[in-house]
Structures are given as C-alpha cells and as structure tokens.
Design an enzyme around this catalytic site. Structure first.
Site: not given
Ligand SMILES: *Cc1c(COP(=O)(O)O)cnc(C)c1O
Length: 386
Positions: A188
């Site tokens: 991210k």
């Molecule tokens: C990455 C992601 C999540 C989950 O994130 P985590 O921190 O890995 O639990 C949820 N929604 C979206 C759209 C994502 O891209």
C-alpha cells in the site's frame, strides 16, 4: 524482477524501529498515539484508532456501527475480499453493487436503483462500503446523499487511498462517511508491515472502536459500568478482540508518514509518464474524475481486446515471463467459491466481470526508475503485437 508494488524502507525507518526495540514498551507504547496523531493531522479526522490490519479495522468499524444478524451490508464486487468478509464476521448478510465503467468504483446510479428495489421489500442495507479503487475516491457526495435518504451508514474502505484527495480535501476527513479505513500492508501507500487504522469524527464511535480494539476492556473510570475496586481495576464492558498494533509498527508508520505526500507525488509522476508513453497502445488508461486526486496505489490498464490478437491471459503471461510481476485487482468477490456457495452467480455484476477479463495492474511504486518503467512499456508493447 519488477514487482507490481514495493515498499520503500529508509535508514530513518530502520532507526525508528530499532529505537522501540531498545525501549521498554514493544507494544502499546508512545508511538501508537503519535502515529494516530500524525494520520489525524494529515486527514483532518477528529479520531484515529490504529489496529493490526485494515481487515481488523473493517471488522470493528462494522461492530461499532452495530451491524449484526439480520442486517445487510453492501459493497462493490471489485475489491479485496476483506471489504465484504467484515459483514460475515458480524453475522450480517452481504450484497454487491456493480461498478462504474470509467472509474471502476461502486456506481452511485446503480446503488440508487438497487436501493429503490430494496426499499420495496424491506431489505435496505445498514452499511454501505465504497472502496476507493487504485486510490481514486468514489463519488462520495452522491453516496452520502443516498445514505441520508435511505438511512444507511458509510464506511470508506480507503485501503488504497491514504494521501489522496476528494474535492480538494484529504481522503479520511470523514466529510461524507462515518468511518474511514486505511491499510498499511507493504504494497500500500505507506507501510507498517501489517497494520490498519479506523478514522472517525464521532466521539461515540471512537470510544467504541477503542474498546473493540482491545478486548472491550477499559481503564477509564468514565466508561466503567460498575464501581472501581481499586487502582488496579479494569473493566470489560463489551466483547472486543486483540487487534492492537505494536509500537514497532507504529514507529515505522510515524517515520513513513513524513514521506506520504512525496510518495503520492512520485506516483503521479509515474502515472503521468505511463499515460504519455502508452497513448498509441490498444489500452484503456486510468480515467480520473476532476474531483479526485488519486493516491495511485495501482495503475490499472484495460486491454482493448477487439484491437489486438493477443488474449488477456497471453499478455499477462508474457509480462510475467519477463519477470514483470503484473497483477489483477480484483477477481470479482461474488465469483469466489465461498461466495458462490452462498448463492452468488457469475453474470450478476457484469461491469465488474467484464473489467476482470481486461484489467492488468502494471508496476507502480514510488522508487520505480524510468528505466524500469521503460522495460514494462516495451514488454507490454511487444505482448500486444503478438
Ligand atoms: C489491502 C486491502 C484490504 C485489507 O488490508 P489488510 O491491512 O491487509 O487487512 C482491504 N480492502 C482493500 C480494498 C485492500 O486493498
């Protein structure tokens, strides 16, 4: 190898984490509130609750909004499974709203049409979760207006979108939603390894989110429901979880936050360069709404399959064969085996399904060099001529 996404860890990040390792509190230390303050300062949100993942943040956001058995939660099929699973954790039911063919985000017109039908049979959703795909915000003003009319709450899944803006204001400020969720997974925009955060402007929701993060336990006399036995006293006043972030992760987050704006600016430069160098290819490039400043978590291309003899699978495999680790965001959630076993069927959300047959996420991360980018474009050009 060129990955589709890649974290950037500096010496300052490493020093911050080592600092915590040498300190007394490995978890629940001073970096947690500091990280929360930093994200609040960036977004303008009144409250922030750091947790161990965005998945956990989505779960406690649903619980704080009192989602339970008999309730419905609606989201987009074009998302990571976590945006829908959070409803199932609460014993609630899930349904989906198809996407807008230009932004690939939940379509407000389709949402309205579905709400009209749902109102007739008394099946209105309690919560709607718009997902800011690739970092581009959804049409939040329209979704919020529908929320006012039909009485649902809104959780923004902004896992892709920290550092982005909507109508000139930071995503996460909560102008059009009850709670906003960020993810700090390494792919991210900024990372804490694993990690997430829930933001809100409501004092009451913030209190609930704080309790749910840590077993439903409080040491605040104001939140206790029985008299205190003594200074050792804590009281469990709700059923919560251990969703806490460690202080090491929060220290990494504090350090990464200092580069957030820079990272998003670099992502825009890379996107701009892709846009300029790929105009002649049989591709649909990311369309951007004028109200939005995307965080550009992903750069998604769509193949114009009628203009090339190569198939989607062939292009994908040709890139991977050259160690360009492209990806696909997302397989429509309702087509996952688990969701099919709940009764969902292919064909229910045709825009998301069509997108899935054409989309490829090509590499995009702030430290990506022009040479790497040129390599991606050349490989793509070759694959599309095949
Ligand atoms: C990455 C992601 C999540 C989950 O994130 P985590 O921190 O890995 O639990 C949820 N929604 C979206 C759209 C994502 O891209």
């Amino acid at each position: 190898m060129i990955r589709y996404g890649q974290q950037d860890i500096t010496q300052a990040d490493i020093d911050a984490v080592i600092g915590v390792l040498r300190s007394v509190n490995l978890t629940q230390g001073p970096n947690i509130p500091q990280f929360e303050q930093s994200v609040m300062a960036h977004t303008g949100a009144k409250h922030a609750v750091a947790v161990n993942s965005a998945t956990s943040a989505l779960h406690i956001a649903c619980l704080a909004l009192e989602l339970g058995p008999g309730d419905w939660l609606w989201t987009t099929p074009n998302t990571f499974v976590a945006s829908a699973n959070c409803a199932l954790y609460c014993g609630a039911k899930v349904d989906f709203v198809d996407i807008d063919p230009r932004t690939y985000n939940l379509c407000p017109q389709k949402l309205e049409a579905k709400l009209i039908e749902a109102a007739k049979v008394g099946r209105l959703p309690k919560i709607v979760i718009p997902v800011h795909l690739c970092g581009q915000p959804c049409d939040m003003q329209a979704i919020h207006a529908l929320g006012q009319k039909y009485g649902f709450k809104i959780i923004e899944d902004a896992s892709h979108a920290i550092g982005g803006k909507y109508q000139g204001e930071p995503i996460g400020n909560g102008r059009y939603s009850d709670i906003t969720v960020f993810s700090f997974h390494p792919v991210k925009i900024i990372t804490t390894a694993e990690g997430g955060m829930a933001l809100t402007n409501s004092n009451e929701l913030a209190t609930r989110l704080g309790l749910l993060r840590s077993h439903g336990i409080t040491r605040d006399p104001a939140l206790m429901t029985q008299p205190m036995d003594g200074p050792w006293c804590y009281q469990q006043v709700a059923l919560g979880y251990n969703y806490r972030m460690t202080d090491m992760q929060a220290a990494l987050g504090v350090s990464q936050m200092t580069r957030l704006t820079h990272y998003v600016a670099l992502r825009h430069q890379i996107a701009q360069r892709y846009n300029e160098l790929m105009t002649d290819l049989p591709l649909t490039l990311p369309w951007q709404h004028s109200d939005s400043y995307s965080a550009y978590h992903l750069y998604v291309i769509r193949l114009q399959l009628e203009k090339t003899s190569a198939t989607h699978l062939q292009v994908f495999e040709a890139l991977r064969a050259k160690e360009i680790m492209v990806n696909l965001h997302y397989i429509p959630v309702h087509t996952q085996p688990y969701y099919q076993s709940m009764g969902f069927k292919a064909g229910q959300f045709p825009e998301a399904e069509r997108y899935y047959t054409e989309a490829i996420s090509i590499p995009m991360y702030p430290t990506m060099s022009e040479a790497q980018q040129d390599q991606v474009i050349a490989a793509l050009r070759e694959a599309l001529q095949a």
